[in-house]
Write a protein that holds these residues in place. Structure first.
Motif, short mmCIF file in Angstrom:
data_model
loop_
_atom_site.label_atom_id
_atom_site.label_comp_id
_atom_site.label_asym_id
_atom_site.label_seq_id
_atom_site.Cartn_x
_atom_site.Cartn_y
_atom_site.Cartn_z
N THR A 148 25.74 44.27 33.78
CA THR A 148 26.60 44.12 34.94
C THR A 148 27.37 45.41 35.15
N ALA A 149 28.03 45.52 36.30
CA ALA A 149 28.79 46.74 36.59
C ALA A 149 30.29 46.48 36.62
N SER A 150 30.70 45.23 36.40
CA SER A 150 32.13 44.92 36.50
C SER A 150 32.50 43.83 35.50
N ILE A 151 33.79 43.77 35.20
CA ILE A 151 34.28 42.74 34.30
C ILE A 151 34.20 41.37 34.96
N TYR A 152 34.82 41.26 36.14
CA TYR A 152 34.91 39.97 36.82
C TYR A 152 33.92 39.87 37.97
N GLY A 153 32.64 39.86 37.65
CA GLY A 153 31.61 39.71 38.67
C GLY A 153 30.86 38.40 38.50
N GLU A 154 29.66 38.34 39.07
CA GLU A 154 28.86 37.13 39.00
C GLU A 154 28.48 36.76 37.57
N LEU A 155 28.22 37.77 36.74
CA LEU A 155 27.84 37.47 35.36
C LEU A 155 28.99 36.80 34.62
N TYR A 156 30.20 37.29 34.82
CA TYR A 156 31.38 36.69 34.19
C TYR A 156 31.51 35.22 34.61
#
Length: 286
Positions: A148-156
């Motif tokens: 992922t590219a961010s902390i709070y994205g879709e994966l989170y």
């Protein structure tokens, strides 16, 4: 000059060290800075001394991860001017720190079993110097491994979903047994501090205000990055109805924040510091 009353360091789930934050506070014209790490008062005494030497008043604080057992929702209680290392806080919060750390270890084990190419040692590296591992450290490892590219994205959202509304919880979601919000308030008072309800708009905790006031609540966070105009208006109403100090802060976490914010951007004004100080229990030494 500004007051920043909600800030986290690497001791909990912030990405900056205290020294880095102190530099940033001076650059941002923040003259009063509350360090409110989650469930710990570690190193606050030395932070106060460092701030004093550089002309910044460090307010020793804490943010306790609590729960509203009547409405079944999380609720965070900020404490200001607490006595660092006080037994009431340590007794209440030490189990929380341990449970969170062990829960994150279980989450990492689950992710590895599911095929994610991360290691516990890698996650520990991001949490080095702190009180334990947080979800942000796990996401940091996943970012570095290209998932992922961010902390709070879709994966989170997928991995740490709490499974509300009948949905399946995420594989990395580990339930935590939080402390009662009233107990959090009483511990802060016992430690000579001033208890304040954190970001009530985020956790929908406005309904709990009357009971929290009965427990000894002295303030409510009005200005917060996740509060919209309606949240601010409702928090103001609670403050007026229950004679609570209106506070605010950027909830600064650096790279680990839910949204990009500037230190001091939600300053409630320096006068708020004196209002909080006036609410300290009469037995307080600070």
């Amino acid at each position: 000059m500004k007051a920043e009353l909600h800030c986290h360091t690497r001791l909990s789930d912030g990405s900056f060290t205290f020294d880095e934050i102190l530099d940033l506070a001076i650059q941002s014209e923040v003259s009063h800075l509350a360090i409110t790490n989650h469930d710990t008062t570690q190193e606050l005494a030395s932070m106060v001394d460092k701030g004093l030497k550089r002309g910044v008043e460090i307010i020793p604080g804490i943010e306790i991860s609590a729960y509203d057992f009547i409405r079944n929702r999380r609720i965070h209680i900020l404490g200001y001017f607490v006595e660092p290392g006080h037994a009431a806080l340590d007794t209440l919060c030490s189990p929380l720190l341990e449970m969170r750390h062990e829960g994150c270890r279980t989450a990492v084990d689950r992710l590895i079993e599911a095929g994610y190419a991360i290691t516990w040692e890698q996650v520990l590296h991001y949490a080095e110097g702190g009180t334990g591992v947080y979800k942000q450290h796990i996401m940091h490892a996943l970012i570095d491994q290209g998932y992922t590219a961010s902390i709070y994205g879709e994966l989170y959202k997928k991995l740490f979903s709490r499974g509300l509304n009948g949905e399946q919880p995420g594989i990395a979601y580990i339930p935590t047994k939080y402390v009662d919000a009233g107990d959090a308030i009483r511990a802060i008072l016992a430690a000579g501090g001033v208890p304040v309800l954190a970001h009530p708009g985020q956790y929908r905790s406005f309904e709990a205000v009357p009971a929290l006031v009965d427990a000894g609540l002295q303030g409510i966070e009005v200005w917060h990055p996740l509060h919209g105009p309606e949240d601010e208006e409702r928090a103001r109403g609670c403050a007026e109805e229950y004679d609570l100090v209106m506070t605010g802060g950027s909830d600064f976490h650096g790279f680990y924040g839910e949204k990009e914010v500037e230190l001091g951007s939600k300053s409630p004004g320096i006068d708020t510091v004196q209002l909080l100080r006036a609410r300290k229990p009469s037995t307080s030494k600070l």
